[in-house]
Design a protein around this motif. Structure first.
Motif, PDB file in Angstrom:
ATOM      1  N   GLY A 182       8.225   8.418   1.652  1.00 47.19           N
ATOM      2  CA  GLY A 182       8.528   8.984   0.347  1.00 47.19           C
ATOM      3  C   GLY A 182       9.799   9.431   0.241  1.00 47.19           C
TER       4      GLY A 182
ATOM      5  N   TYR B  29       9.513   7.173  -3.892  1.00 48.19           N
ATOM      6  CA  TYR B  29       9.496   6.319  -2.595  1.00 48.19           C
ATOM      7  C   TYR B  29      10.455   5.773  -2.477  1.00 48.19           C
ATOM      8  CZ  TYR B  29       4.500   6.526  -3.280  1.00 48.19           C
ATOM      9  OH  TYR B  29       3.182   6.988  -3.586  1.00 48.19           O
TER      10      TYR B  29
ATOM     11  N   ASP C 259       0.962  -1.204   0.034  1.00 48.11           N
ATOM     12  CA  ASP C 259      -0.065  -0.159  -0.127  1.00 48.11           C
ATOM     13  C   ASP C 259       0.844   1.298   0.112  1.00 48.11           C
ATOM     14  OD1 ASP C 259      -1.775   2.122   0.711  1.00 48.11           O
ATOM     15  OD2 ASP C 259      -2.350   1.214   2.559  1.00 48.11           O
ATOM     16  N   LYS C 260       0.817   2.131  -1.061  1.00 44.43           N
ATOM     17  CA  LYS C 260       1.879   3.055  -1.368  1.00 44.43           C
ATOM     18  C   LYS C 260       1.723   4.311  -0.215  1.00 44.43           C
ATOM     19  CE  LYS C 260       3.996   2.671  -5.544  1.00 44.43           C
ATOM     20  NZ  LYS C 260       3.001   2.000  -6.523  1.00 44.43           N
ATOM     21  N   SER C 261       0.347   4.339   0.422  1.00 52.38           N
ATOM     22  CA  SER C 261       0.274   5.251   1.544  1.00 52.38           C
ATOM     23  C   SER C 261       0.966   5.060   2.668  1.00 52.38           C
ATOM     24  CB  SER C 261      -1.227   5.395   1.798  1.00 52.38           C
ATOM     25  OG  SER C 261      -1.515   4.508   2.312  1.00 52.38           O
ATOM     26  N   THR C 262       1.504   3.748   2.811  1.00 53.87           N
ATOM     27  CA  THR C 262       2.351   3.467   4.010  1.00 53.87           C
ATOM     28  C   THR C 262       3.927   3.473   3.776  1.00 53.87           C
ATOM     29  OG1 THR C 262       2.641   1.039   3.421  1.00 53.87           O
ATOM     30  CG2 THR C 262       0.517   1.711   4.604  1.00 53.87           C
TER      31      THR C 262
END
Ligand code: ZN
Length: 304
Positions: free
Chosen positions: A119, A127, A113-116
């Motif tokens: 960055g 990322y 899950d990219k939101s986790t």
């Protein structure tokens, strides 16, 4: 790189003409990039698949370029697993060509899950790609590898699934061991200084302040100012030890140690950590689980 792409295109064209049989001795040909992914596929596929890892122990994935031999392996592969998020910065172009010509190489980090993710402005992916230092993410890698192998080789699906269960249990035990070892190190001593920023996910999970001398990729060298700034930080925070990485030349960390000394202080080199590559095949550090335990023991022992 251009030459590699050309060879690849020619090889792919020849392959398309030959209509090559998909499997070799009934086994899937699996090509992997980093040693962490190679070890994972060995755990799930065992001797039911042919595994060829492109990168060996001590190899830096940020700088790795495909050789002509690699291109042949990639062309003959039934499945290609790689990390993704631009970790394998110089292979991306080759993979992009492959995706459009025949098979799509599988970036395991796409499962997360990219939101986790942490960055980063440095990588084209935006990322930090060093995701294997989060054991939970590596469990997701495991599940994806199992599902892809099972889909491509359904006759052995139950074996893959048994291997998956065994490996996931090992990862869970690893997680518990790591947590209990790190608990013995006081929070204010959890400062991890290494050659490059491979340990941000590690730091996030186990409450370490992580500082890499070269930033997120080894493609940029640390400047004199970076070294001086970090030396001042080490002195101010009374950091006892700093760490070399097996896939990065030691000179950067030695320059840092010398800079601390020139200011009248001492910092020891706490050992060599395995960051972007595992240790030698056949050793404990040559496995993902062994590498993780080795790193944690080395860090905790040196910083205590
Ligand atoms: Zn790295």
């Amino acid at each position: 790189m251009k030459k590699t792409i050309l060879i690849l295109v020619v090889a792919l064209t020849l392959l398309a003409c030959k209509n090559k049989a998909k499997q070799d001795n009934g086994k899937l040909n699996v090509v992997t990039t980093t040693t962490m992914i190679t070890d994972l596929v060995k755990n799930i596929g065992g001797d039911l698949v042919n595994i060829q890892g492109l990168m060996g122990s001590g190899v830096d994935p940020h700088l790795y370029k495909a050789s002509e031999g690699d291109v042949t392996k990639l062309v003959n592969a039934d499945i290609i697993f790689y990390n993704g998020l631009h970790l394998e910065g110089k292979l991306v172009e080759v993979f992009e060509k492959m995706g459009s010509k025949t098979k799509t190489p599988i970036a395991l980090a796409e499962e997360i899950d990219k939101s986790t993710l942490i960055g980063s402005d440095y990588f084209a992916s935006n990322y930090d790609p060093h995701v294997w230092f989060n054991i939970e993410y590596f469990k997701q890698f495991t599940k994806k590898v199992t599902s892809v192998l099972s889909e491509k080789n359904p006759e052995n699906a139950s074996r893959f699934s048994e291997n998956e269960k065994v490996f996931l249990d090992k990862l869970e035990t690893l997680q518990q061991n790591v947590l209990s070892t790190i608990e013995t190190l006081a929070k204010e001593k959890r400062i991890l200084v290494t050659a490059h920023d491979a340990f941000n996910y590690f730091g996030k999970n186990y409450s370490f302040n992580v500082v890499g001398l070269q930033g997120l990729s080894t493609a940029t060298e640390a400047g004199v100012q970076d070294v001086q700034k970090l030396a001042a930080f080490i002195i101010e925070n009374k950091v006892k030890a700093i760490f070399v990485e097996s896939s990065v030349p030691k000179r950067t960390i030695e320059a840092l140690q010398a800079a601390v000394k020139s200011k009248g202080h001492d910092v020891v080199i706490g050992g060599t950590l395995y960051s972007d590559a595992l240790g030698n095949t056949g050793t404990l550090e040559g496995t993902y689980v062994g590498m993780f335990e080795y790193n944690v023991n080395t860090i905790v022992k040196a910083l205590k």
